[in-house]
Structure formats: C-alpha cells, structure tokens
Design an enzyme around this catalytic site. Structure first.
Site, PDB file in Angstrom:
ATOM      1  N   GLU A  91       2.095   1.826  -3.458  1.00  0.00           N
ATOM      2  CA  GLU A  91       1.039   2.395  -4.307  1.00  0.00           C
ATOM      3  C   GLU A  91       0.983   3.908  -4.156  1.00  0.00           C
ATOM      4  O   GLU A  91       0.867   4.656  -5.133  1.00  0.00           O
ATOM      5  CB  GLU A  91      -0.306   1.769  -3.935  1.00  0.00           C
ATOM      6  N   HIS A  92       1.081   4.393  -2.916  1.00  0.00           N
ATOM      7  CA  HIS A  92       1.083   5.833  -2.668  1.00  0.00           C
ATOM      8  C   HIS A  92       2.296   6.503  -3.303  1.00  0.00           C
ATOM      9  O   HIS A  92       2.193   7.572  -3.917  1.00  0.00           O
ATOM     10  CB  HIS A  92       1.081   6.115  -1.162  1.00  0.00           C
ATOM     11  N   HIS A 117       0.826  -1.206   0.000  1.00  0.00           N
ATOM     12  CA  HIS A 117       0.000   0.000   0.000  1.00  0.00           C
ATOM     13  C   HIS A 117       0.861   1.257   0.000  1.00  0.00           C
ATOM     14  O   HIS A 117       0.556   2.234  -0.701  1.00  0.00           O
ATOM     15  CB  HIS A 117      -0.934  -0.023   1.217  1.00  0.00           C
ATOM     16  N   GLU A 167      -4.306   8.103   7.286  1.00  0.00           N
ATOM     17  CA  GLU A 167      -5.283   7.165   6.734  1.00  0.00           C
ATOM     18  C   GLU A 167      -5.556   6.029   7.714  1.00  0.00           C
ATOM     19  O   GLU A 167      -6.705   5.601   7.898  1.00  0.00           O
ATOM     20  CB  GLU A 167      -4.755   6.609   5.403  1.00  0.00           C
TER      21      GLU A 167
END
Length: 419
Positions: A49-50, A46, A126
């Site tokens: 991905e950022h 993840h 997040e």
C-alpha cells in the site's frame, strides 16, 4: 441511484450519483489484506500500500501527489485485515483524472529499490510509533490473543524483522497472487457518471487476466491472555469475546447490545464506571465483524490502583446487560446506530466505502431502508439472547498493558461471568 456493472474479466464497478454534491470519492477496494498473508509475508500488504504512491512507469512519487493536489483533491490508502483500499476525493470534473492516477498506481508500479529502502524506513518508524502508543498496540495484542498463530491474529504492520527483509520480488509476487480483477471493486459516489467510469475502467483494467481467488486462512478463536507490565501512567485493559461474522443473523443484535453496553455517554459502562465510580476517562464497547468470525471488544484505561475494580465491574455489567437490558436502552441504541449510519453517509467517501464493502460481502448493495429495517427489527429478547450466548460461550481474550500486575487474569474474569 446505485448502478453496478461487472467487466468481462470480473472487475466490479459500483457508483452512486449524489445530485447535490459538487465533489466525488472514487477508489478501488482489493480483497487482499493482512489475513491473506502467509507467515513469512506478514506486513507485505501494508508495505505494498505504501509503495503504490512511490512511483509508476509514467509518474514519480511527487507527480502522483501533484496530479491530485493541483486540482485541490487528496489521495490516500489503507490496509485492513481483509482489504486494501486506494481512494481519492476530488471535484466532480476531476474524477477521470483521479481514476487515471489510481489505475496507474495499481497497474504500473515500478517498485524502485531505492524507494523501497526509503519507505522501509518510514514503515519501521510507523511500527515504532505504534509500539509507543499503548491504546493502539493493545488492540494488536488483543487480536493476537484471540487468534494466536493465525493470519487474522497477526499485526497489519508486520514485525520489524519481516519488514526489514522485503524486496521487490516480495511485493510483485503478492500483487500477482492477490490483485486480480475478480478481487477488485471500483466504487465511486458523489458527482459521478456511471457510464463514463465504466468506460474508463475498461481502458484501465479491462486487459487484466482473471485469477483464482486465494482463500484466506479460516479463523479459529482460541482466546488467550497477554499481559505486558510496564511503568506507564495508565493501566490499559482490552477484553474481547467472539462475536458474529458479517453474514450472521446475530450481527445487528450484537451492534445494538454493544452500543447500549458501551457505545456512548448514556451507555451502561460509561455511566457506571466513569460517571458513577470515576474509575476512568475512556471506556467503550464495540462489535467488529469479519468474513468468518467477529469480536465484541471492551476497552478502558485506568490507574494501577483501580485496574482490579474496573475489571470486575466491567464483567458484572457485561453479564447484567444480558439479563435486564431494557426497551428504552435498546430503542436508544437503535437510534444511535441508524443516525450514525445516515450522518456518516452524507459523505461521498463513506458511501463509496459502504458500497464496496457490501458488494464484497453480499454481492449487492442493500438499500439504507433495508438496513434500517434490520436494525429496527432487533427486539429486547434478541439482545438479551445474544448477550446470554456471548457470555455463556466462554470464548474470551484479554490484553493488559502498563502497571497491570494486580489485574485479575483471564480465568478469573471468565469465572466472574459464569458465577
């Protein structure tokens, strides 16, 4: 028409031209998600991905966004437990631009240490936001309860302490390990030209060296309970039973069963628990599948005073559905599934994702008629037999959050199914 080409290095390209569309969706799906992480890597897929949007050798983060938005498009990405996807939606004439940007962020990320620190803060926010959203975090807890101490059971976002420690080498190491051409599928739908996309893909990705596929850890269902008592307005209840994997012959029976059980306003759970008893606002059931396992999930939110009754009725309806699911209910569920599939596929983005996922699972893209035939082939006996196997297995997991001290425990709920 769907067209497929495999580059010499193993990267697969699949496209579908939709003649009536002026726009197109294009993206790269990578077989590298949360379940491909080692324990010390939890959250890295993840994080990566950022970071894909935080700058390349030729574009800054702002230039990446401007390149797509200057032509009215959008670009985004997501990480699941089995894949990470990078995709864009643009007008047909801008497909080469969009693919060029996606290729750039995949092939030329710089992982600037300053940008890593900025994005680390974003991801920590997040994680905090997710923790403050009960009907979000409870599904992470349910996943962990079903598959404890396994990659598939860990949260995709990762724990804060892991995210706080990732550096440039961690990111580049995960790319080197998992981002090979054989692990990538380039999928596009809408106003697209297959041959042009293949030629551009050869330019962007053709130099990549094939890499050995790193198998994900085998999933083993263990089914436990997690209960977090907290002062909230709602008591959140999530139950899971082990369901079929992608390739199981039970997959479509599971979808029909869960749709009839809790897939809409006419479903048994909605009618009994919300409409008749007034015990909740939200309740639903769904079936999700992975490479080697699956989950049939039921979720509801209710008050502290009603949580025990809601749990009991849910188990009773789950059991009853295996005994007396009717032809009328099954026909309605089949119609819902087919209509949902067809309406969703009016979008190029949905078509591109469907092709990528099917190609990853089956090595081909089944036609819509073939899929519809499999849904129609599910009989009343298939659904009842599936339900009987589901509740008879005893393979369940439970997550509870909020004012849930009076809720029955997992063993009590299991006992109610077999009583």
């Amino acid at each position: 028409m769907i067209e497929m080409t495999t580059l010499p290095n193993g990267l697969r390209v699949v496209t579908e031209r939709m003649p009536s569309m002026a726009s197109a969706a294009i993206g790269v799906w990578v077989n590298a998600g949360g379940r491909h992480e080692r324990p010390e890597q939890n959250g890295i897929a993840h994080f990566l991905e950022h970071m894909a949007f935080k700058g390349t050798k030729t574009r800054s983060a702002l230039q990446i966004a401007e390149a797509i938005e200057d032509v009215g498009g959008y670009i985004n990405a997501y990480t699941s437990r089995e894949v990470t996807a990078y995709y864009a939606r643009v007008l047909g004439g801008d497909v080469p631009l969009a693919l060029g940007v996606i290729g750039d962020i995949l092939m030329n990320p710089v992982f600037d240490p300053r940008e890593i620190e900025v994005e680390r803060g974003v991801i920590l926010q997040e994680i905090g936001q997710s923790a403050d959203t009960p009907d979000d975090i409870i599904f992470d807890w349910l996943q962990e309860a079903a598959y404890p101490d396994q990659a598939i059971g860990r949260p995709i976002l990762g724990p804060s302490e892991r995210v706080s420690s990732f550096g440039r080498q961690d990111l580049s190491g995960f790319v080197e390990e998992h981002y090979g051409p054989g692990q990538m599928i380039l999928s596009a739908a809408g106003d697209v030209d297959h041959d042009k996309i293949v030629r551009q893909a050869e330019t962007l990705f053709g130099h990549m060296r094939p890499r050995n596929d790193v198998a994900a850890q085998q999933a083993v269902w263990r089914g436990r309970e997690r209960r977090e008592i907290k002062t909230l307005e709602q008591a959140h209840f999530a139950l899971a039973l082990e369901g079929p994997n992608y390739r199981s012959h039970d997959l479509y029976a599971a979808q029909v069963y869960t749709t009839a059980l809790g897939g809409g306003m006419s479903s048994r759970l909605f009618q009994k628990i919300r409409e008749e008893k007034g015990l909740c606002y939200t309740i639903f059931a769904q079936a999700g599948a992975y490479e080697d396992t699956g989950m049939v999930t039921i979720y509801a939110g209710t008050s502290a005073a009603e949580i025990s009754q809601l749990c009991g009725i849910t188990m009773d309806e789950l059991k009853r559905a295996a005994d007396d699911m009717s032809e009328v209910e099954i026909a309605r569920a089949r119609a819902q599934i087919k209509a949902g599939m067809l309406m969703g596929l009016e979008s190029p983005s949905s078509r591109a994702e469907r092709m990528a996922r099917n190609l990853a699972v089956w090595g081909r893209v089944p036609g819509l008629e073939e899929t519809a035939e499999k849904i129609d082939a599910v009989s009343m006996q298939d659904v009842r037999d599936f339900g009987a196997r589901l509740i008879g297995s005893g393979q369940s997991a439970l997550a509870l959050y909020g004012p849930v001290s009076t809720a029955p425990d997992l063993e009590e709920l299991r006992g109610r199914l077999v009583a």
